[in-house]
Motif scaffolding. Structure first.
Motif, PDB file in Angstrom:
ATOM      1  N   SER A  73       0.900  -1.194  -0.250  1.00  0.00           N
ATOM      2  CA  SER A  73      -0.177   0.148  -0.010  1.00  0.00           C
ATOM      3  C   SER A  73       1.057   1.259   0.472  1.00  0.00           C
ATOM      4  O   SER A  73       0.674   2.104  -0.718  1.00  0.00           O
ATOM      5  N   GLN A  74       1.605   1.411   0.954  1.00  0.00           N
ATOM      6  CA  GLN A  74       2.786   2.620   0.739  1.00  0.00           C
ATOM      7  C   GLN A  74       3.846   2.480  -0.452  1.00  0.00           C
ATOM      8  O   GLN A  74       3.710   3.958  -0.906  1.00  0.00           O
ATOM      9  N   ALA A  75       4.064   1.637  -1.569  1.00  0.00           N
ATOM     10  CA  ALA A  75       4.803   1.407  -2.210  1.00  0.00           C
ATOM     11  C   ALA A  75       4.096   2.402  -3.624  1.00  0.00           C
ATOM     12  O   ALA A  75       4.287   3.240  -3.967  1.00  0.00           O
ATOM     13  N   ALA A  76       2.104   1.365  -3.374  1.00  0.00           N
ATOM     14  CA  ALA A  76       1.355   2.782  -4.529  1.00  0.00           C
ATOM     15  C   ALA A  76       1.280   3.837  -4.234  1.00  0.00           C
ATOM     16  O   ALA A  76       0.962   4.647  -5.078  1.00  0.00           O
ATOM     17  N   GLY A  77       1.415   4.282  -3.284  1.00  0.00           N
ATOM     18  CA  GLY A  77       0.855   5.408  -2.872  1.00  0.00           C
ATOM     19  C   GLY A  77       1.940   6.325  -2.980  1.00  0.00           C
ATOM     20  O   GLY A  77       1.676   7.140  -3.447  1.00  0.00           O
ATOM     21  N   PHE A  78       3.557   6.225  -3.327  1.00  0.00           N
ATOM     22  CA  PHE A  78       4.113   6.555  -3.187  1.00  0.00           C
ATOM     23  C   PHE A  78       4.531   6.922  -4.579  1.00  0.00           C
ATOM     24  O   PHE A  78       4.591   8.484  -4.893  1.00  0.00           O
ATOM     25  N   ILE A  79       4.134   6.043  -5.859  1.00  0.00           N
ATOM     26  CA  ILE A  79       4.294   6.273  -6.948  1.00  0.00           C
ATOM     27  C   ILE A  79       3.169   7.010  -7.056  1.00  0.00           C
ATOM     28  O   ILE A  79       3.316   7.903  -8.428  1.00  0.00           O
ATOM     29  N   ALA A  80       1.758   7.225  -6.864  1.00  0.00           N
ATOM     30  CA  ALA A  80       0.691   7.631  -7.119  1.00  0.00           C
ATOM     31  C   ALA A  80       1.281   9.263  -6.933  1.00  0.00           C
ATOM     32  O   ALA A  80       0.672   9.818  -7.565  1.00  0.00           O
ATOM     33  N   VAL A  81       1.738   9.444  -5.528  1.00  0.00           N
ATOM     34  CA  VAL A  81       1.968  10.723  -5.348  1.00  0.00           C
ATOM     35  C   VAL A  81       3.363  11.467  -6.366  1.00  0.00           C
ATOM     36  O   VAL A  81       2.964  12.672  -6.728  1.00  0.00           O
ATOM     37  N   LEU A  82       4.169  10.244  -6.779  1.00  0.00           N
ATOM     38  CA  LEU A  82       5.243  10.564  -7.504  1.00  0.00           C
ATOM     39  C   LEU A  82       4.836  11.115  -8.764  1.00  0.00           C
ATOM     40  O   LEU A  82       5.365  12.150  -9.501  1.00  0.00           O
ATOM     41  N   ILE A  83       3.672  10.936  -9.387  1.00  0.00           N
ATOM     42  CA  ILE A  83       3.178  10.693 -10.914  1.00  0.00           C
ATOM     43  C   ILE A  83       2.774  12.986 -10.771  1.00  0.00           C
ATOM     44  O   ILE A  83       2.790  13.046 -11.543  1.00  0.00           O
ATOM     45  N   TYR A  84       1.718  12.442  -9.796  1.00  0.00           N
ATOM     46  CA  TYR A  84       0.929  13.521  -9.706  1.00  0.00           C
ATOM     47  C   TYR A  84       2.099  14.786  -9.337  1.00  0.00           C
ATOM     48  O   TYR A  84       1.981  16.271  -9.997  1.00  0.00           O
ATOM     49  N   PHE A  85       3.011  14.422  -8.615  1.00  0.00           N
ATOM     50  CA  PHE A  85       3.575  15.711  -8.298  1.00  0.00           C
ATOM     51  C   PHE A  85       4.865  15.761  -9.504  1.00  0.00           C
ATOM     52  O   PHE A  85       4.946  17.235  -9.690  1.00  0.00           O
ATOM     53  N   ILE A  86       4.697  14.940 -10.675  1.00  0.00           N
ATOM     54  CA  ILE A  86       5.717  15.201 -11.944  1.00  0.00           C
ATOM     55  C   ILE A  86       5.673  16.416 -12.059  1.00  0.00           C
ATOM     56  O   ILE A  86       6.077  17.437 -13.465  1.00  0.00           O
ATOM     57  N   LYS A  87       3.672  15.905 -12.983  1.00  0.00           N
ATOM     58  CA  LYS A  87       2.907  16.185 -13.571  1.00  0.00           C
ATOM     59  C   LYS A  87       2.306  17.253 -13.469  1.00  0.00           C
ATOM     60  O   LYS A  87       2.248  18.501 -14.162  1.00  0.00           O
ATOM     61  N   GLU A  88       2.236  17.792 -12.450  1.00  0.00           N
ATOM     62  CA  GLU A  88       0.768  18.967 -12.288  1.00  0.00           C
ATOM     63  C   GLU A  88       1.198  20.328  -9.918  1.00  0.00           C
ATOM     64  O   GLU A  88       0.926  21.395 -10.435  1.00  0.00           O
ATOM     65  N   SER A  89       2.563  19.348  -9.844  1.00  0.00           N
ATOM     66  CA  SER A  89       2.842  20.494  -9.312  1.00  0.00           C
ATOM     67  C   SER A  89       3.381  21.800  -9.441  1.00  0.00           C
ATOM     68  O   SER A  89       3.688  22.496 -10.217  1.00  0.00           O
ATOM     69  N   HIS A  90       2.535  22.856  -8.226  1.00  0.00           N
ATOM     70  CA  HIS A  90       3.610  24.376  -8.667  1.00  0.00           C
ATOM     71  C   HIS A  90       4.075  24.657  -8.087  1.00  0.00           C
ATOM     72  O   HIS A  90       4.829  25.189  -9.139  1.00  0.00           O
ATOM     73  N   VAL A  91       4.590  23.630  -7.553  1.00  0.00           N
ATOM     74  CA  VAL A  91       5.946  24.281  -6.222  1.00  0.00           C
ATOM     75  C   VAL A  91       6.997  22.616  -7.229  1.00  0.00           C
ATOM     76  O   VAL A  91       6.627  21.580  -7.104  1.00  0.00           O
ATOM     77  N   LYS A  92       7.962  22.715  -8.023  1.00  0.00           N
ATOM     78  CA  LYS A  92       8.912  21.503  -8.454  1.00  0.00           C
ATOM     79  C   LYS A  92       9.907  21.249  -7.872  1.00  0.00           C
ATOM     80  O   LYS A  92      10.782  22.222  -7.521  1.00  0.00           O
ATOM     81  N   ILE A  93      10.572  20.519  -8.031  1.00  0.00           N
ATOM     82  CA  ILE A  93      12.080  20.298  -8.058  1.00  0.00           C
ATOM     83  C   ILE A  93      13.328  19.738  -9.296  1.00  0.00           C
ATOM     84  O   ILE A  93      12.647  19.232 -10.018  1.00  0.00           O
ATOM     85  N   LYS A  94      13.687  20.351  -9.039  1.00  0.00           N
ATOM     86  CA  LYS A  94      14.518  21.396  -9.983  1.00  0.00           C
ATOM     87  C   LYS A  94      16.167  20.341  -9.709  1.00  0.00           C
ATOM     88  O   LYS A  94      16.491  21.280  -8.587  1.00  0.00           O
ATOM     89  N   LEU A  95      16.561  19.906 -10.497  1.00  0.00           N
ATOM     90  CA  LEU A  95      17.978  19.047 -10.395  1.00  0.00           C
ATOM     91  C   LEU A  95      19.289  19.672  -9.753  1.00  0.00           C
ATOM     92  O   LEU A  95      19.989  20.053  -9.062  1.00  0.00           O
ATOM     93  N   ARG A  96      18.653  21.561 -10.786  1.00  0.00           N
ATOM     94  CA  ARG A  96      20.305  22.288 -10.058  1.00  0.00           C
ATOM     95  C   ARG A  96      20.303  22.735  -9.159  1.00  0.00           C
ATOM     96  O   ARG A  96      21.590  23.242  -8.122  1.00  0.00           O
ATOM     97  N   TYR A  97      18.867  22.653  -8.300  1.00  0.00           N
ATOM     98  CA  TYR A  97      19.291  23.389  -6.698  1.00  0.00           C
ATOM     99  C   TYR A  97      20.122  22.073  -5.993  1.00  0.00           C
ATOM    100  O   TYR A  97      20.688  21.730  -5.347  1.00  0.00           O
ATOM    101  N   ILE A  98      19.647  20.425  -6.824  1.00  0.00           N
ATOM    102  CA  ILE A  98      20.398  19.622  -5.990  1.00  0.00           C
ATOM    103  C   ILE A  98      21.800  19.916  -6.245  1.00  0.00           C
ATOM    104  O   ILE A  98      23.089  19.401  -5.131  1.00  0.00           O
ATOM    105  N   PHE A  99      22.346  19.414  -7.758  1.00  0.00           N
ATOM    106  CA  PHE A  99      23.151  19.449  -7.706  1.00  0.00           C
ATOM    107  C   PHE A  99      24.941  21.033  -7.270  1.00  0.00           C
ATOM    108  O   PHE A  99      25.834  20.614  -7.121  1.00  0.00           O
TER     109      PHE A  99
END
Length: 455
Positions: free
Chosen positions: A201-227
């Motif tokens: 159940s937790q793995a399924a929830g993680f996959i679902a929220v990750l898909i939404y986050f990548i496609k729809e989130s107003h605030v994104k994760i940018k690799l340039r800030y991580i590197f």
């Protein structure tokens, strides 16, 4: 007069957060009910001691640790109209969250037996709890990363998606619980089936929220800030996250030590306390939900330097939390025995009697928990995690732990005295949080006025 727009804004953010927390609690309750019906008090103790340790660690390091830091800085950046800053904090926070989750899961897996033994688990309970813990650690990893992503969404006021993810995880978890615990279609797996259901159940929830986050989130994760990690940004997140973690650690570890004390009092006392805690936990959800709203809304208004509005939102959140948790107070006063009977067979009358008394006493602490939770969350939204830490240290380690040790371990009194002690603890905690929040906001407002006058 209450501002209708402010009320609507508070409810729009808080109600999905309340729903999310409620769903997770119902999932835990029904999970405990099924485990109790399957294996009785021994099974409840096996899963209870394991989940107590795992959930305490997750709450300390992730839920009220790095996640609070992320939500606070993202919300204040959004309030100040600095989206790039919000994305930088989100990216750095996500990276830190992954590192913490990997390290924590390794420690919990590697030393699970040692930790459980120190907790007081022995013999069959120790062996079963150890196996259950090692399996459940995998689920905990997915849960922690999901919490980190949700904290970014909450930072810009999106509590609806975390609610939907919680609903999805709950449905999958309970469906698999029925199949795996009791052996419907597949072989009967008992409490280990509950652990496997958690992973799926937790793995399924993680996959679902990750898909939404990548496609729809107003605030994104940018690799340039991580590197291109900036030490100043990491320091800012950690300076808020560490005190917040330490606050929950002060409370969580004192509670865990109290659990160990109760565990040494015998299986009957521990199972009674565990069942009462599980039932009472549903009443915490309004406080947590309105606390999430307070962190987000206060963070935004502090970012705008609108301290009057920050106070208004906090009071509205506190009123909502007290009203909703007051309802649970009434339920616990009127029908504690009926609720307890849902969790354990009628033959175990001693456990039913003790758990019912504990739940009855727990009714008196609900308003205080609501006030404490909201004002603590509001302080964190304003960027102050040190004040809640100091208050929690005082009430957990000067009031809760010494008194429980004295009454339960030294005097060998009944487990119901644990609950009278927590009523006192939460009352003091609520009063201090309220006073110190007012002091904090007044000092911020005076500073703003003095700068305006000089200008």
């Amino acid at each position: 007069m209450l501002n209708k727009n402010a009320i609507k804004e508070v409810l729009d953010i808080s109600l999905p957060a309340v729903g999310e927390s409620t769903l997770y609690t119902f999932m835990s309750i029904f999970d405990t009910m099924m485990i109790g019906k399957y294996g009785g008090s021994i099974a409840v103790s096996v899963v209870g001691i394991s989940n107590e340790i795992l959930n305490t660690c997750v709450n300390i390091f992730i839920v009220v640790g790095i996640s609070i830091g992320i939500t606070s800085f993202v919300s204040r950046s959004i309030g100040a109209k600095e989206k790039s800053s919000a994305q930088e904090y989100a990216s750095i926070g996500f990276f830190l969250g992954i590192l913490i989750s990997i390290f924590l899961c390794y420690i919990l897996f590697k030393f699970s037996r040692n930790i459980l033994f120190l907790a007081g688990a022995k013999g069959k309970i120790l062996d079963l709890s150890n196996t259950f813990t090692k399996i459940t650690v995998i689920a905990i990893f997915f849960n922690m990363i999901t919490n980190v992503i949700n904290s970014i969404l909450r930072g810009y006021g999106n509590t609806y998606i975390p609610f939907l993810i919680a609903a999805f995880i709950t449905i999958v978890k309970l469906f698999l619980d029925v199949i795996l615990i009791f052996g419907i279609i597949v072989p009967e797996l008992g409490i280990m089936g509950a652990a496997i259901a958690s992973i799926c159940s937790q793995a399924a929830g993680f996959i679902a929220v990750l898909i939404y986050f990548i496609k729809e989130s107003h605030v994104k994760i940018k690799l340039r800030y991580i590197f291109g990690l900036k030490i100043s940004k990491i320091r800012n997140i950690l300076l808020l996250s560490i005190p917040s973690s330490m606050e929950d650690a002060a409370f969580g570890l004192s509670r865990l030590l109290c659990t160990f004390i109760i565990m040494h009092s015998g299986n009957t006392a521990f199972a009674s306390n565990q069942i009462a805690n599980t039932i009472e936990s549903i009443s915490f959800m309004p406080g947590m939900g309105f606390g999430v709203a307070a962190t987000t809304l206060v963070g935004m208004k502090v970012g705008e330097k609108n301290y009057k509005k920050a106070r208004e939102y906090t009071y509205l959140c506190a009123i909502g939390a007290v009203l909703m948790m007051g309802f649970f107070s009434a339920v616990f006063l009127i029908m504690p025995g009926i609720l307890v009977n849902l969790f354990i067979d009628e033959e175990e009358k001693k456990i039913i009697y003790l758990a019912s008394l504990c739940l009855f006493i727990g009714a008196f602490e609900q308003p205080s928990i609501a006030i404490s939770t909201v004002f603590s969350s509001a302080l964190k939204g304003a960027g102050d995690a040190k004040t809640p830490l100091i208050v929690s240290l005082m009430t957990s380690w000067i009031i809760r732990l010494p008194l429980i040790f004295y009454f339960i371990h030294f005097l060998r009194f009944s487990v119901i005295y644990v609950w009278w002690v927590t009523v006192i603890q939460w009352g003091v905690d609520a009063i201090l949080m309220f006073i110190l929040f007012e002091k904090k906001l007044n000092s911020r407002n005076k500073l703003l006025v003095s700068k305006f006058i000089r200008y």
